[in-house]
Scaffold this motif. Structure first.
Motif, PDB file in Angstrom:
ATOM      1  N   ALA A   1     -80.817  48.634 -74.575  1.00 36.38           N
ATOM      2  CA  ALA A   1     -80.465  49.510 -73.465  1.00 36.38           C
ATOM      3  C   ALA A   1     -81.060  49.015 -72.156  1.00 36.38           C
ATOM      4  O   ALA A   1     -80.420  49.059 -71.104  1.00 36.38           O
ATOM      5  CB  ALA A   1     -80.941  50.932 -73.759  1.00 36.38           C
ATOM      6  N   VAL A   2     -82.287  48.529 -72.215  1.00 34.09           N
ATOM      7  CA  VAL A   2     -82.928  47.999 -71.000  1.00 34.09           C
ATOM      8  C   VAL A   2     -82.215  46.745 -70.517  1.00 34.09           C
ATOM      9  O   VAL A   2     -81.916  46.585 -69.320  1.00 34.09           O
ATOM     10  CB  VAL A   2     -84.422  47.717 -71.268  1.00 34.09           C
ATOM     11  N   LEU A   3     -81.907  45.828 -71.439  1.00 33.76           N
ATOM     12  CA  LEU A   3     -81.268  44.574 -71.048  1.00 33.76           C
ATOM     13  C   LEU A   3     -79.857  44.789 -70.509  1.00 33.76           C
ATOM     14  O   LEU A   3     -79.389  44.024 -69.660  1.00 33.76           O
ATOM     15  CB  LEU A   3     -81.230  43.615 -72.243  1.00 33.76           C
ATOM     16  N   SER A   4     -79.184  45.825 -70.993  1.00 32.44           N
ATOM     17  CA  SER A   4     -77.831  46.099 -70.522  1.00 32.44           C
ATOM     18  C   SER A   4     -77.807  46.957 -69.258  1.00 32.44           C
ATOM     19  O   SER A   4     -76.742  47.199 -68.698  1.00 32.44           O
ATOM     20  CB  SER A   4     -77.038  46.806 -71.622  1.00 32.44           C
ATOM     21  N   GLY A   5     -78.972  47.426 -68.827  1.00 35.50           N
ATOM     22  CA  GLY A   5     -79.030  48.248 -67.630  1.00 35.50           C
ATOM     23  C   GLY A   5     -78.779  49.728 -67.874  1.00 35.50           C
ATOM     24  O   GLY A   5     -78.717  50.512 -66.934  1.00 35.50           O
ATOM     25  N   ARG A   6     -78.629  50.126 -69.162  1.00 34.00           N
ATOM     26  CA  ARG A   6     -78.420  51.542 -69.455  1.00 34.00           C
ATOM     27  C   ARG A   6     -79.716  52.334 -69.430  1.00 34.00           C
ATOM     28  O   ARG A   6     -79.719  53.564 -69.411  1.00 34.00           O
ATOM     29  CB  ARG A   6     -77.746  51.697 -70.824  1.00 34.00           C
ATOM     30  N   ASP A   7     -80.839  51.663 -69.467  1.00 32.90           N
ATOM     31  CA  ASP A   7     -82.150  52.310 -69.395  1.00 32.90           C
ATOM     32  C   ASP A   7     -83.053  51.436 -68.542  1.00 32.90           C
ATOM     33  O   ASP A   7     -82.755  50.262 -68.297  1.00 32.90           O
ATOM     34  CB  ASP A   7     -82.724  52.494 -70.804  1.00 32.90           C
TER      35      ASP A   7
END
Length: 245
Positions: free
Chosen positions: A141-147
């Motif tokens: 989620a962090v790497l995809s920008g969702r978190d």
């Protein structure tokens, strides 16, 4: 007494790796560190030593291993400061290759040998205090920008590490900064879930956190003064993740 030595150990390979041709430069062994904490008090006759080992590997295991880890991590912290190396990490038995308790002569145990020893089960990882998602899902989620990882999360983790390793002063100082950061960063989620109530709770704890930090600067602070507000901050961070889905 603490004896620390370096060893070479075979690198663990998965079954799949065994079928894959590896580059020649890939090492077949890795360096590991062996730390032995030695209690100098004699155990007496063999039957007394065996009785001690039975107790140390059984009902008294938490005290014996806890005292050994505390000594080891005091030495690690001293080395970290003396060498000005921020990358020296605290020892974590969860990540140990082996975890043993035993007895022997001074020369034996200093060389990592034993007259008799027991292999202890490695402690289970502590329940994740700062996440409800599996770590891999959170990373994705962090790497995809969702978190987004918050600064207060990192600061709270540092405070937790200090507190769990007996460094209440450092934990109190870290916690004060973590609290100030959390009040600012979590404001964006105030209208999500029960974050508004949790933010009010954190705001109410700020004087206690400041008092603990001031006590730490003065030279002494009780671990209990840090534990409760840190737990409440960790709970608020878990609630943010739960609300974020």
């Amino acid at each position: 007494m603490l004896v620390v030595s370096g060893l070479a150990a075979p690198r663990r390979r998965s079954r799949r790796e065994g079928r894959v041709r590896r580059a020649a430069a890939d090492p077949a062994a890795v360096e590991i560190t062996r730390a032995t904490v030695i209690e100098a008090a004699p155990l007496g006759e063999l039957e007394n030593a065996d009785a001690w080992l039975e107790q140390a590997a059984g009902d008294d295991r938490a005290r014996v291993t806890g005292a050994a880890l505390a000594l080891l991590n005091r030495a690690v912290a001293a080395h970290r400061v003396a060498s000005a190396d921020p990358w020296v990490a605290d020892a974590d038995p969860v990540r140990a290759t082996a975890f043993r308790v035993g007895y022997g002569t001074g020369e034996q145990v200093a060389d990592g040998d034993w007259e008799a020893a027991r292999e202890l089960p490695r402690p289970e990882p502590a329940a994740l205090r700062s996440a409800l998602l599996a770590p891999q899902e959170r990373v994705a989620a962090v790497l995809s920008g969702r978190d987004v990882p918050l600064a207060c999360e990192e600061l709270a983790l540092r405070a937790r590490g200090d507190l769990d390793h007996g460094r209440a002063r450092e934990a109190a100082l870290q916690l004060r900064v973590a609290f100030e950061a959390s009040v600012a960063e979590l404001a964006a989620w105030r209208d999500v879930g029960d974050l508004a109530a949790r933010l009010e709770e954190l705001a109410g704890l700020r004087p206690a956190v400041a008092a603990a930090s001031d006590a730490a600067l003065a030279g002494a602070v009780e671990a209990e003064a840090v534990e409760r507000p840190l737990e409440r901050l960790e709970a608020a961070l878990r609630a943010r993740l739960a609300a974020a889905g």
